[in-house]
Structures are given as C-alpha cells and as structure tokens.
Motif scaffolding. Structure first.
Motif, PDB file in Angstrom:
ATOM      1  N   GLY A 124      -0.262  -7.588 -17.370  1.00  0.00           N
ATOM      2  CA  GLY A 124      -1.293  -5.726 -16.676  1.00  0.00           C
ATOM      3  C   GLY A 124      -0.925  -4.668 -17.572  1.00  0.00           C
ATOM      4  N   PRO A 125      -1.636  -3.904 -17.417  1.00  0.00           N
ATOM      5  CA  PRO A 125      -1.609  -1.985 -17.835  1.00  0.00           C
ATOM      6  C   PRO A 125      -0.631  -1.375 -16.991  1.00  0.00           C
ATOM      7  CG  PRO A 125      -3.883  -3.102 -17.337  1.00  0.00           C
ATOM      8  CD  PRO A 125      -4.002  -3.902 -16.999  1.00  0.00           C
ATOM      9  N   ASN A 126      -0.417  -0.517 -17.624  1.00  0.00           N
ATOM     10  CA  ASN A 126      -0.051   0.520 -16.749  1.00  0.00           C
ATOM     11  C   ASN A 126      -0.664   0.509 -15.447  1.00  0.00           C
ATOM     12  OD1 ASN A 126       2.443   0.910 -18.886  1.00  0.00           O
ATOM     13  ND2 ASN A 126       1.145   2.252 -19.492  1.00  0.00           N
ATOM     14  N   GLY A 127      -0.111   0.496 -14.454  1.00  0.00           N
ATOM     15  CA  GLY A 127      -0.682   0.992 -13.231  1.00  0.00           C
ATOM     16  C   GLY A 127      -0.856  -0.405 -12.395  1.00  0.00           C
ATOM     17  N   ALA A 128      -0.902  -1.634 -12.851  1.00  0.00           N
ATOM     18  CA  ALA A 128      -1.522  -2.429 -12.541  1.00  0.00           C
ATOM     19  C   ALA A 128      -0.769  -3.039 -11.115  1.00  0.00           C
ATOM     20  CB  ALA A 128      -1.297  -3.948 -13.451  1.00  0.00           C
ATOM     21  N   GLY A 129       0.660  -2.358 -10.818  1.00  0.00           N
ATOM     22  CA  GLY A 129       1.340  -3.118  -9.998  1.00  0.00           C
ATOM     23  C   GLY A 129       2.644  -4.088 -10.340  1.00  0.00           C
ATOM     24  N   LYS A 130       2.921  -3.975 -11.658  1.00  0.00           N
ATOM     25  CA  LYS A 130       3.855  -4.598 -12.086  1.00  0.00           C
ATOM     26  C   LYS A 130       5.788  -4.407 -11.369  1.00  0.00           C
ATOM     27  CE  LYS A 130       3.262  -4.598 -16.649  1.00  0.00           C
ATOM     28  NZ  LYS A 130       2.103  -3.274 -16.099  1.00  0.00           N
ATOM     29  N   SER A 131       5.697  -3.033 -11.633  1.00  0.00           N
ATOM     30  CA  SER A 131       6.854  -2.976 -10.913  1.00  0.00           C
ATOM     31  C   SER A 131       6.919  -2.639  -9.522  1.00  0.00           C
ATOM     32  CB  SER A 131       7.036  -1.209 -11.442  1.00  0.00           C
ATOM     33  OG  SER A 131       7.466  -1.327 -12.662  1.00  0.00           O
ATOM     34  N   THR A 132       5.535  -2.402  -9.039  1.00  0.00           N
ATOM     35  CA  THR A 132       5.768  -3.116  -7.355  1.00  0.00           C
ATOM     36  C   THR A 132       6.167  -4.181  -7.304  1.00  0.00           C
ATOM     37  OG1 THR A 132       4.281  -1.011  -7.203  1.00  0.00           O
ATOM     38  CG2 THR A 132       4.686  -2.271  -5.583  1.00  0.00           C
ATOM     39  N   THR A 133       5.437  -5.164  -8.079  1.00  0.00           N
ATOM     40  CA  THR A 133       5.940  -6.316  -7.231  1.00  0.00           C
ATOM     41  C   THR A 133       7.425  -6.980  -7.440  1.00  0.00           C
ATOM     42  OG1 THR A 133       3.404  -6.785  -7.981  1.00  0.00           O
ATOM     43  CG2 THR A 133       4.670  -8.801  -7.739  1.00  0.00           C
ATOM     44  N   ALA A 140       0.679  -1.177  -0.444  1.00  0.00           N
ATOM     45  CA  ALA A 140       0.296  -0.116   0.191  1.00  0.00           C
ATOM     46  C   ALA A 140       0.623   1.132  -0.594  1.00  0.00           C
ATOM     47  CB  ALA A 140      -0.882  -0.545   1.160  1.00  0.00           C
ATOM     48  N   TYR A 141       0.714   2.326  -1.021  1.00  0.00           N
ATOM     49  CA  TYR A 141       0.948   3.327  -0.930  1.00  0.00           C
ATOM     50  C   TYR A 141       0.036   4.493  -0.086  1.00  0.00           C
ATOM     51  CZ  TYR A 141       4.933   2.139  -3.861  1.00  0.00           C
ATOM     52  OH  TYR A 141       5.373   1.416  -4.767  1.00  0.00           O
ATOM     53  N   GLY A 142      -0.151   4.888   1.318  1.00  0.00           N
ATOM     54  CA  GLY A 142      -0.733   5.132   1.777  1.00  0.00           C
ATOM     55  C   GLY A 142      -1.750   4.500   2.033  1.00  0.00           C
ATOM     56  N   GLN A 143      -3.159   5.236   1.739  1.00  0.00           N
ATOM     57  CA  GLN A 143      -4.728   4.292   1.288  1.00  0.00           C
ATOM     58  C   GLN A 143      -4.464   3.477  -0.152  1.00  0.00           C
ATOM     59  OE1 GLN A 143      -7.242   4.420   3.758  1.00  0.00           O
ATOM     60  NE2 GLN A 143      -5.171   5.307   4.740  1.00  0.00           N
ATOM     61  N   GLN A 144      -4.004   3.386  -1.521  1.00  0.00           N
ATOM     62  CA  GLN A 144      -4.113   3.054  -2.033  1.00  0.00           C
ATOM     63  C   GLN A 144      -2.822   1.790  -2.303  1.00  0.00           C
ATOM     64  OE1 GLN A 144      -1.915   4.166  -5.219  1.00  0.00           O
ATOM     65  NE2 GLN A 144      -3.220   3.378  -7.067  1.00  0.00           N
ATOM     66  N   LYS A 145      -3.983   0.821  -3.141  1.00  0.00           N
ATOM     67  CA  LYS A 145      -2.599  -0.522  -2.304  1.00  0.00           C
ATOM     68  C   LYS A 145      -2.724  -1.055  -3.711  1.00  0.00           C
ATOM     69  CE  LYS A 145      -4.886  -3.054   0.925  1.00  0.00           C
ATOM     70  NZ  LYS A 145      -6.292  -3.952   1.750  1.00  0.00           N
ATOM     71  N   ALA A 146      -1.370  -0.700  -4.117  1.00  0.00           N
ATOM     72  CA  ALA A 146      -0.552  -1.309  -5.467  1.00  0.00           C
ATOM     73  C   ALA A 146      -0.878  -2.698  -5.864  1.00  0.00           C
ATOM     74  CB  ALA A 146       1.070  -0.222  -5.369  1.00  0.00           C
ATOM     75  N   VAL A 147      -0.245  -2.935  -4.856  1.00  0.00           N
ATOM     76  CA  VAL A 147      -1.074  -4.677  -4.773  1.00  0.00           C
ATOM     77  C   VAL A 147      -1.497  -5.285  -4.146  1.00  0.00           C
ATOM     78  CG1 VAL A 147       0.573  -6.854  -4.844  1.00  0.00           C
ATOM     79  CG2 VAL A 147       1.628  -4.841  -5.687  1.00  0.00           C
TER      80      VAL A 147
HETATM   81  P1  ADP Z   1       2.976  -1.341 -13.666  1.00  0.00           P
HETATM   82  O1  ADP Z   1       4.663  -1.941 -13.389  1.00  0.00           O
HETATM   83  O2  ADP Z   1       1.926  -2.447 -13.755  1.00  0.00           O
HETATM   84  O3  ADP Z   1       2.762   0.425 -14.424  1.00  0.00           O
HETATM   85  P2  ADP Z   1       3.178   0.073 -10.307  1.00  0.00           P
HETATM   86  O4  ADP Z   1       3.545  -0.833  -9.425  1.00  0.00           O
HETATM   87  O5  ADP Z   1       4.453   1.233 -11.183  1.00  0.00           O
HETATM   88  O6  ADP Z   1       2.135  -0.770 -11.747  1.00  0.00           O
HETATM   89  O7  ADP Z   1       2.718   1.354  -9.855  1.00  0.00           O
HETATM   90  C1  ADP Z   1       0.923   0.612  -9.240  1.00  0.00           C
HETATM   91  C2  ADP Z   1       0.649   1.656  -8.597  1.00  0.00           C
HETATM   92  O8  ADP Z   1       0.961   2.078  -7.729  1.00  0.00           O
HETATM   93  C3  ADP Z   1       0.440   2.637  -9.700  1.00  0.00           C
HETATM   94  O9  ADP Z   1      -1.123   3.800  -9.794  1.00  0.00           O
HETATM   95  C4  ADP Z   1       0.750   4.158  -9.124  1.00  0.00           C
HETATM   96  O10 ADP Z   1       1.224   5.080  -9.504  1.00  0.00           O
HETATM   97  C5  ADP Z   1       1.323   3.522  -7.309  1.00  0.00           C
HETATM   98  N1  ADP Z   1       2.808   3.471  -7.272  1.00  0.00           N
HETATM   99  C6  ADP Z   1       3.984   3.003  -7.579  1.00  0.00           C
HETATM  100  N2  ADP Z   1       5.209   3.337  -6.635  1.00  0.00           N
HETATM  101  C7  ADP Z   1       4.717   4.135  -5.975  1.00  0.00           C
HETATM  102  C8  ADP Z   1       5.427   5.383  -4.909  1.00  0.00           C
HETATM  103  N3  ADP Z   1       6.375   4.802  -4.835  1.00  0.00           N
HETATM  104  N4  ADP Z   1       4.292   6.318  -4.134  1.00  0.00           N
HETATM  105  C9  ADP Z   1       3.349   6.056  -4.455  1.00  0.00           C
HETATM  106  N5  ADP Z   1       1.851   5.367  -5.281  1.00  0.00           N
HETATM  107  C10 ADP Z   1       2.872   4.991  -6.566  1.00  0.00           C
END
Ligand code: ADP
Ligand code: ADP
Length: 221
Positions: free
Chosen positions: A35-44, A11-18
């Motif tokens: 997954g589409p952009n913003g799906a949570g790939k890079s985060t994982t 979670a980034y604050g309230q938002q769950k990226a994964v």
């Molecule tokens: P993807 O790689 O699939 O495009 P990301 O993992 O980059 O997706 O991002 C998933 C979600 O988390 C997006 O909504 C992105 O804006 C948000 N996000 C990613 N990194 C951060 C961060 N450091 N702080 C806040 N939100 C983030």
C-alpha cells in the motif's frame, strides 16, 4: 492458519488508520502487505506485534489473541520495525547478547552464533553497529527478530533504501526464512511483492482492496 485478522480497525481520534480489514496468512508462505504511504501498513504491523492495541476487531497470531493474550501472542512473533532503533554504539555481538538477555533466549551463545551465520553478517559481526551499512544493519535487525526462532515474522518495509546488491541478498534471505515461517512483509513497491511474496494484501486509506495469491492475480490480469 498462523495469522487471522477479522474486521481489524484502528482509529487515531476521528481518523481510521485501519478500517475493518480481514485477512489470514499461512505457514511457509510470505504475505506481501502492499500500500502507499499512509495506507495503514505500519499500524497493522504494530497491532500484530502487540505494540499497539486495536480499536476493534480481532487479530490472532498462532491462535493467540493479541488483546486478550498478548504475552503468548508476542512470543509467536519476531518484529522488524521500519525504523529499527538499534543501539549503534554497541558492537554487533554485544547488541545481540543484550537482546538475548532481554528475551531470555535459550542457549544464548550458541544461538547468537547461529543467527549471525543465518543472516550472513560475515566479518561485519566484529564491528560496531555505527560502522555498518544500511544492508548490514538490516541483517542485525533480522538477526534480532529471529533470535528466539519465532514461527511468525512481521517485517515492516525490510528492503526499503537498500543498495542493489544488498537488496538481492536480503530478498533471498527473507525467502529462505519464509520456508518454515509465516512472514508478513510490508512494502509500498509492487516489485518487492513480485520478487519475494506468495500472497498479497493490498490496502489503501486503511481499507483492504485485494487479497489473493500472486499466481491468481497474474492469471487474472
Ligand atoms: P503506512 O505504514 O502504510 O505508511 P501508517 O500505519 O504509518 O501507514 O499510518 C496510517 C495513517 O495513520 C496515516 O495517516 C498516519 O499519519 C496515521 N497515524 C499513524 N500513527 C499515528 C499516531 N500514533 N497518531 C495519529 N495518527 C497516526
Ligand atoms: P514507524 O516506522 O514506526 O511507522 P514512523 O516514522 O512512521 O515510524 O512514525 C514514528 C511514530 O510516530 C510512530 O510511533 C507512529 O505511530 C507515529 N505517527 C505516525 N504518523 C503520525 C501522525 N500523523 N500523528 C501522530 N503520530 C504519528
């Protein structure tokens, strides 16, 4: 199993990226992470490479927990970030030498020669990174990721933005590397998964929507 992920959440604050995803990946197979952009790939990918900690859930790399045993977990992984911050003013060999020093690569000189051959840098190996095309820069990034011959490779969008010739070659390179490694390959393009991967995990808005072999998926549709 080389990668085991259970109920992983970031979670980034309230938002769950994964949001509570579970999957596993095995040696000798390439896992497409689609997954589409913003799906949570890079985060994982960053969690699996020990660059950022998860909020909850578990991730094991070759049995090592990324939270409780990050030093060992990190040794298992070669990571190719989506936007690789290469030092573009360095020569290719100078850069790889610098990375090898950083990672204490055994038999440094010999190993750098080997990876330069493996990734097909050819005559480009004598240039500055700034002079290389996107495809050759990507090969430098792959060389960097495999320097210490890690059993697991995490590649974030490794084929995005490549011209068609480089695309074909780098797909083949990744398939070759995948023969004796576990590879997680993230992309937003289904064709990339079809061309390169054995298995696929599909995520959307942080949630897992599919996890199967390509063979099974095609026989069902
Ligand atoms: P993807 O790689 O699939 O495009 P990301 O993992 O980059 O997706 O991002 C998933 C979600 O988390 C997006 O909504 C992105 O804006 C948000 N996000 C990613 N990194 C951060 C961060 N450091 N702080 C806040 N939100 C983030
Ligand atoms: P990367 O290729 O590493 O995912 P990005 O361009 O997606 O790079 O993001 C660059 C940095 O900004 C990353 O560290 C990422 O976590 C962070 N980031 C991405 N989305 C957001 C966001 N919505 N809010 C804050 N930081 C973010």
């Amino acid at each position: 199993m080389s990668i085991q992920v259970e109920n992983l959440t970031k979670a980034y604050g309230q938002q769950k990226a994964v949001d509570s995803i579970s999957f596993s990946a095995n040696n000798g197979r390439i896992m497409g992470f689609l997954g589409p952009n913003g799906a949570g790939k890079s985060t994982t990918m960053k969690i699996l490479s020990c660059f950022i900690p998860q909020t909850s859930g578990k991730a094991l790399v070759n049995g090592f927990d990324v939270l409780t045993n990050p030093v060992e977990a990190k040794r298992q992984v070669g990571y190719l970030p989506e936007h690789n911050p290469l030092y573009i003013e360095m020569y290719v060999k100078e850069y790889l030498n610098f990375i090898a020093e950083l990672h204490q690569t055994p038999n440094k000189v010999q190993r750098i020669k080997e990876v330069i051959d493996l990734v097909g840098l050819g005559v480009e190996q004598n240039k500055k990174i700034a002079q290389l095309s996107k495809g050759y820069r990507q090969r430098v990034g792959i060389a960097q990721a495999i320097l210490n011959d890690p059993p697991v490779l995490i590649m974030d969008e490794p084929t995005s933005g490549l011209d068609p010739n480089q695309l074909v070659d780098i797909r083949q390179l990744i398939r070759d590397l995948g023969k004796d490694k576990t590879i997680v390959f993230s992309t937003h393009i289904m064709q990339e998964v079809e061309a390169v991967c054995d298995d696929v995990v599909i995520i959307n808005k942080g949630t897992l929507v599919e996890n199967d072999s390509l063979q099974n998926i095609f026989s069902r549709h």
